[in-house]
Write a protein that holds these residues in place. Structure first.
Motif, PDB file in Angstrom:
ATOM      1  N   LEU A 106     -26.369 -19.471  50.693  1.00  0.00           N
ATOM      2  CA  LEU A 106     -25.188 -19.907  51.471  1.00  0.00           C
ATOM      3  C   LEU A 106     -23.892 -19.709  50.685  1.00  0.00           C
ATOM      4  CD1 LEU A 106     -26.525 -23.165  53.224  1.00  0.00           C
ATOM      5  CD2 LEU A 106     -26.270 -20.862  54.203  1.00  0.00           C
ATOM      6  N   SER A 107     -23.989 -19.769  49.337  1.00  0.00           N
ATOM      7  CA  SER A 107     -22.750 -19.596  48.551  1.00  0.00           C
ATOM      8  C   SER A 107     -22.258 -18.154  48.655  1.00  0.00           C
ATOM      9  CB  SER A 107     -22.978 -19.957  47.083  1.00  0.00           C
ATOM     10  OG  SER A 107     -24.107 -19.283  46.570  1.00  0.00           O
ATOM     11  N   ALA A 108     -23.118 -17.249  49.111  1.00  0.00           N
ATOM     12  CA  ALA A 108     -22.676 -15.862  49.305  1.00  0.00           C
ATOM     13  C   ALA A 108     -21.950 -15.713  50.644  1.00  0.00           C
ATOM     14  CB  ALA A 108     -23.884 -14.925  49.267  1.00  0.00           C
ATOM     15  N   SER A 113     -15.473 -22.341  50.381  1.00  0.00           N
ATOM     16  CA  SER A 113     -15.364 -23.816  50.230  1.00  0.00           C
ATOM     17  C   SER A 113     -16.129 -24.278  48.993  1.00  0.00           C
ATOM     18  CB  SER A 113     -15.948 -24.507  51.471  1.00  0.00           C
ATOM     19  OG  SER A 113     -17.370 -24.367  51.468  1.00  0.00           O
ATOM     20  N   ILE A 114     -16.142 -23.424  47.949  1.00  0.00           N
ATOM     21  CA  ILE A 114     -16.963 -23.839  46.795  1.00  0.00           C
ATOM     22  C   ILE A 114     -16.117 -24.242  45.587  1.00  0.00           C
ATOM     23  CG2 ILE A 114     -19.076 -22.621  47.436  1.00  0.00           C
ATOM     24  CD1 ILE A 114     -18.325 -20.391  45.551  1.00  0.00           C
ATOM     25  N   ASP A 115     -14.849 -24.552  45.833  1.00  0.00           N
ATOM     26  CA  ASP A 115     -14.047 -25.080  44.711  1.00  0.00           C
ATOM     27  C   ASP A 115     -14.439 -26.549  44.539  1.00  0.00           C
ATOM     28  OD1 ASP A 115     -10.483 -25.642  43.994  1.00  0.00           O
ATOM     29  OD2 ASP A 115     -12.365 -26.254  43.004  1.00  0.00           O
ATOM     30  N   VAL A 116     -15.362 -26.827  43.644  1.00  0.00           N
ATOM     31  CA  VAL A 116     -15.990 -28.154  43.552  1.00  0.00           C
ATOM     32  C   VAL A 116     -15.002 -29.226  43.106  1.00  0.00           C
ATOM     33  CG1 VAL A 116     -18.281 -27.179  43.104  1.00  0.00           C
ATOM     34  CG2 VAL A 116     -16.782 -27.765  41.175  1.00  0.00           C
ATOM     35  N   HIS A 117     -13.823 -28.818  42.600  1.00  0.00           N
ATOM     36  CA  HIS A 117     -12.861 -29.829  42.122  1.00  0.00           C
ATOM     37  C   HIS A 117     -11.891 -30.253  43.214  1.00  0.00           C
ATOM     38  CE1 HIS A 117     -14.634 -29.299  38.224  1.00  0.00           C
ATOM     39  NE2 HIS A 117     -14.439 -27.991  38.304  1.00  0.00           N
ATOM     40  N   ASP A 118     -12.009 -29.634  44.400  1.00  0.00           N
ATOM     41  CA  ASP A 118     -11.108 -29.994  45.512  1.00  0.00           C
ATOM     42  C   ASP A 118     -11.884 -30.870  46.517  1.00  0.00           C
ATOM     43  OD1 ASP A 118      -8.678 -28.231  47.511  1.00  0.00           O
ATOM     44  OD2 ASP A 118      -9.798 -30.077  47.972  1.00  0.00           O
ATOM     45  N   ARG A 120     -11.370 -31.814  49.417  1.00  0.00           N
ATOM     46  CA  ARG A 120     -11.453 -31.306  50.795  1.00  0.00           C
ATOM     47  C   ARG A 120     -12.561 -30.267  50.908  1.00  0.00           C
ATOM     48  NH1 ARG A 120     -12.412 -31.846  55.238  1.00  0.00           N
ATOM     49  NH2 ARG A 120     -11.701 -30.479  56.909  1.00  0.00           N
ATOM     50  N   TYR A 121     -12.642 -29.386  49.909  1.00  0.00           N
ATOM     51  CA  TYR A 121     -13.699 -28.354  49.955  1.00  0.00           C
ATOM     52  C   TYR A 121     -15.067 -29.010  49.773  1.00  0.00           C
ATOM     53  CZ  TYR A 121     -10.256 -24.586  49.734  1.00  0.00           C
ATOM     54  OH  TYR A 121      -9.232 -23.730  50.028  1.00  0.00           O
ATOM     55  N   ARG A 122     -15.130 -30.073  48.945  1.00  0.00           N
ATOM     56  CA  ARG A 122     -16.405 -30.777  48.776  1.00  0.00           C
ATOM     57  C   ARG A 122     -16.861 -31.331  50.122  1.00  0.00           C
ATOM     58  NH1 ARG A 122     -14.198 -32.853  43.758  1.00  0.00           N
ATOM     59  NH2 ARG A 122     -13.833 -34.945  44.613  1.00  0.00           N
ATOM     60  N   GLU A 123     -15.907 -31.856  50.878  1.00  0.00           N
ATOM     61  CA  GLU A 123     -16.247 -32.428  52.199  1.00  0.00           C
ATOM     62  C   GLU A 123     -16.706 -31.323  53.152  1.00  0.00           C
ATOM     63  OE1 GLU A 123     -12.953 -34.158  54.340  1.00  0.00           O
ATOM     64  OE2 GLU A 123     -14.236 -35.747  55.144  1.00  0.00           O
ATOM     65  N   VAL A 124     -16.005 -30.195  53.142  1.00  0.00           N
ATOM     66  CA  VAL A 124     -16.373 -29.078  54.045  1.00  0.00           C
ATOM     67  C   VAL A 124     -17.765 -28.545  53.697  1.00  0.00           C
ATOM     68  CG1 VAL A 124     -15.827 -26.684  54.674  1.00  0.00           C
ATOM     69  CG2 VAL A 124     -14.003 -28.394  54.540  1.00  0.00           C
ATOM     70  N   SER A 125     -18.034 -28.394  52.398  1.00  0.00           N
ATOM     71  CA  SER A 125     -19.360 -27.894  51.997  1.00  0.00           C
ATOM     72  C   SER A 125     -20.461 -28.871  52.413  1.00  0.00           C
ATOM     73  CB  SER A 125     -19.418 -27.689  50.480  1.00  0.00           C
ATOM     74  OG  SER A 125     -18.554 -26.646  50.116  1.00  0.00           O
ATOM     75  N   ALA A 126     -20.169 -30.156  52.281  1.00  0.00           N
ATOM     76  CA  ALA A 126     -21.163 -31.172  52.678  1.00  0.00           C
ATOM     77  C   ALA A 126     -21.399 -31.112  54.186  1.00  0.00           C
ATOM     78  CB  ALA A 126     -20.682 -32.559  52.265  1.00  0.00           C
ATOM     79  N   HIS A 127     -20.307 -31.002  54.941  1.00  0.00           N
ATOM     80  CA  HIS A 127     -20.450 -30.885  56.403  1.00  0.00           C
ATOM     81  C   HIS A 127     -21.283 -29.654  56.746  1.00  0.00           C
ATOM     82  CE1 HIS A 127     -16.496 -33.338  57.226  1.00  0.00           C
ATOM     83  NE2 HIS A 127     -17.524 -34.104  56.868  1.00  0.00           N
ATOM     84  N   ARG A 128     -20.993 -28.547  56.080  1.00  0.00           N
ATOM     85  CA  ARG A 128     -21.716 -27.294  56.384  1.00  0.00           C
ATOM     86  C   ARG A 128     -23.209 -27.462  56.080  1.00  0.00           C
ATOM     87  NH1 ARG A 128     -17.198 -22.947  54.138  1.00  0.00           N
ATOM     88  NH2 ARG A 128     -16.604 -22.172  56.210  1.00  0.00           N
ATOM     89  N   LEU A 129     -23.522 -28.104  54.966  1.00  0.00           N
ATOM     90  CA  LEU A 129     -24.932 -28.264  54.600  1.00  0.00           C
ATOM     91  C   LEU A 129     -25.659 -29.191  55.569  1.00  0.00           C
ATOM     92  CD1 LEU A 129     -24.419 -28.318  50.770  1.00  0.00           C
ATOM     93  CD2 LEU A 129     -26.148 -26.913  51.915  1.00  0.00           C
ATOM     94  N   ILE A 130     -25.043 -30.319  55.911  1.00  0.00           N
ATOM     95  CA  ILE A 130     -25.669 -31.273  56.845  1.00  0.00           C
ATOM     96  C   ILE A 130     -25.870 -30.612  58.203  1.00  0.00           C
ATOM     97  CG2 ILE A 130     -25.345 -33.445  58.099  1.00  0.00           C
ATOM     98  CD1 ILE A 130     -23.765 -34.466  55.612  1.00  0.00           C
ATOM     99  N   ALA A 131     -24.902 -29.781  58.592  1.00  0.00           N
ATOM    100  CA  ALA A 131     -24.949 -29.139  59.911  1.00  0.00           C
ATOM    101  C   ALA A 131     -25.940 -27.980  59.956  1.00  0.00           C
ATOM    102  CB  ALA A 131     -23.563 -28.629  60.286  1.00  0.00           C
ATOM    103  N   LYS A 132     -26.004 -27.211  58.870  1.00  0.00           N
ATOM    104  CA  LYS A 132     -26.797 -25.978  58.927  1.00  0.00           C
ATOM    105  C   LYS A 132     -28.258 -26.157  58.519  1.00  0.00           C
ATOM    106  CE  LYS A 132     -22.682 -23.197  58.006  1.00  0.00           C
ATOM    107  NZ  LYS A 132     -22.401 -22.943  59.423  1.00  0.00           N
ATOM    108  N   ILE A 133     -28.561 -27.225  57.826  1.00  0.00           N
ATOM    109  CA  ILE A 133     -29.940 -27.373  57.315  1.00  0.00           C
ATOM    110  C   ILE A 133     -30.961 -27.433  58.467  1.00  0.00           C
ATOM    111  CG2 ILE A 133     -30.035 -29.905  57.057  1.00  0.00           C
ATOM    112  CD1 ILE A 133     -31.128 -27.403  54.326  1.00  0.00           C
ATOM    113  N   PRO A 134     -30.670 -28.075  59.621  1.00  0.00           N
ATOM    114  CA  PRO A 134     -31.654 -28.024  60.715  1.00  0.00           C
ATOM    115  C   PRO A 134     -31.822 -26.607  61.273  1.00  0.00           C
ATOM    116  CG  PRO A 134     -30.093 -29.817  61.076  1.00  0.00           C
ATOM    117  CD  PRO A 134     -29.553 -29.001  59.947  1.00  0.00           C
ATOM    118  N   THR A 135     -30.712 -25.877  61.373  1.00  0.00           N
ATOM    119  CA  THR A 135     -30.778 -24.498  61.892  1.00  0.00           C
ATOM    120  C   THR A 135     -31.611 -23.621  60.954  1.00  0.00           C
ATOM    121  OG1 THR A 135     -28.513 -24.887  62.678  1.00  0.00           O
ATOM    122  CG2 THR A 135     -29.352 -22.625  62.814  1.00  0.00           C
TER     123      THR A 135
END
Ligand code: SDX
Length: 393
Positions: A106-108, A113-118, A120-135
């Motif tokens: 997924l990081s490719a 959204s992989i700037d781990v120090h921001d 907002r990006y941490r929140e977006v990455s978390a949303h993406r993971l929670i949303a995409k893991i069932p798919t």
């Protein structure tokens, strides 16, 4: 510090880090998510409500939950190029092997959204993971059975959408039954987080180096796969099938006690719980309801599991060592009743635990004092010695 490990002389690895997410009392069999008892959340909350609680720290208001569900549903689709990546796996690859590979990839695709120090990006990455893991989880199943991947439907709730992506095909629609959706909702809540278990500690250690969140969660998936951890739910069903009938239970109990025999009673024992795993208690009760409503005949595996539990809980070896059924002992029987095959059971565990993993990762990354984890060891190798030329060895 967050992610700091200490080793005591007993070689017992104890991960000592600070967290405000989950509390466990192993002696009393207590499990709290952000202070709320698991027994209340499991029967009263939705899985996304619990996901919000674990990630943000409080139960959402109606509007907050509505917004959160909306954001998650927006991210459920996968980049179309991921399908060709999926097609590259052998047709009979274990779904966990595919899950591990795809989550890491997924990081490719979502490197924006992989700037781990921001935060907002941490929140977006978390949303993406929670949303995409069932798919992704459903796609690993479809790949394994040679069926086309189904796109998510934004008109379905999270658990119903997963069931749809698992069992619908382009030729035949699939309407998830409410009992199945409710059973999944409960199982996902029970598996969502569990303090510093092996896979969560793996995610924290990976994250402490600044690795991107998708790579960290893929590391968690890899650790969870082990039969001593998340792989136990699949191993329980294999064990019950091997035991075969109640008449053989005593023989397998003896095998589990034999130190020279590697056989362990899968679904029994726990690193922390020296009392009944509170999650196992809840799942055991739900098992009855689900089997009544879903399975036609009484499931012989459930009867066998009940008898195995009864005998083990009376056996001195297990009583002395405080070995009780854990979360994995009954979950597989429910998954099987929902039509989910054994090789998908640990994928189900990973789907639910992704919420806990991203919550711990984000909690750790938000700490200003966060430093790279660097476990030490007790060295018992050779003392210093000089090199000997090969002609003299
Ligand atoms: C999960 O950490 C978490 O929170 C994990 C988890 C989560 O939500 O993330 O809860 C999910 O991983 C649950 C565990 C699933 N694994 C299994 O069901 C596999 C079977 N269980 C065992 O492998 C074992 O119980 C472990 C791995 C779970 C714990 O292993 P430990 O720490 O070695 O267990 P222990 O120290 O409590 O063992 C005490 C004694 C030992 O014997 P002695 O050396 O004292 O003679 O009990 C024995 C163990 O050999 N023992 C068992 C046994 N589990 C422990 N003997 C037979 N069958 C078993 N299942």
């Amino acid at each position: 510090d967050a992610g700091f490990f200490t080793y005591d002389p007993g070689f017992m690895a104890t991960a000592s880090c600070h967290s405000a997410i989950t509390f466990i009392d192993g002696e009393k069999g207590v499990l709290l998510y952000r202070g709320y008892p698991i027994e209340q959340l499991a029967t009263k909350a939705s899985f996304l409500e619990v996901a919000y609680l674990l990630f943000y720290g409080n139960l959402p208001s109606e509007q907050e939950l509505d917004d959160f569900e909306g954001v998650i549903m927006q991210h459920t689709m996968l980049n179309e190029n991921l399908k060709s990546f999926l097609d590259g796996f052998r047709y009979d690859a274990h779904p966990m092997a595919v899950l591990c590979g795809v989550v890491g990839s997924l990081s490719a695709f979502y490197h924006d959204s992989i700037d781990v120090h921001d935060p907002r990006y941490r929140e977006v990455s978390a949303h993406r993971l929670i949303a995409k893991i069932p798919t992704i989880a459903a796609a690993t199943y479809k790949h394994n059975v040679g069926e086309p991947i189904m796109y998510p439907r934004n008109d379905l709730r999270y658990c119903a959408n997963f069931l749809y992506m698992m069992f619908a095909t382009p030729c035949a629609d699939y309407e998830p039954r409410l009992i199945a959706e409710k059973a999944l909702n409960l199982l996902f809540i029970l598996h969502a987080d569990h303090e510093q278990n092996a896979s969560t500690s793996t995610v924290r250690l990976a994250g402490s180096s600044g690795a991107n969140p998708f790579a960290c969660i893929a590391a968690g998936v890899a650790s969870l796969w082990g039969p001593a951890h998340g792989g136990a739910n699949e191993a329980v069903l294999d064990m019950l099938a091997e035991i075969g009938s109640v008449e053989n239970v005593a023989k397998f109990i003896e095998k589990a006690k034999d130190k020279d025999d590697p056989f362990r009673l899968m679904g029994f024992g726990h690193r922390v719980y020296k009392n009944y795993d509170p999650r196992a208690k809840i799942i055991r009760e739900v098992c009855h309801q689900v089997l009544e409503e879903l399975a036609d005949a009484k499931n012989p595996l459930f009867d066998l599991a009940l008898e195995l539990e009864r005998i083990a809980l009376e056996d001195e070896y297990f009583v002395e060592r405080k070995l009780y059924p854990n979360v994995d002992f009954y979950s597989g029987i429910i998954y099987q009743a929902l039509g989910i095959p054994r090789n998908m059971f640990t994928v189900m565990f990973a789907l639910a635990r992704t919420v806990g993993w991203v919550s711990h990762w984000a909690e750790m990354m938000s700490e200003p004092s966060m430093r790279i984890g660097r476990p030490r060891q007790i060295y018992h190798g050779p003392q210093v010695r000089d090199y000997v030329p090969i002609s003299k060895r």
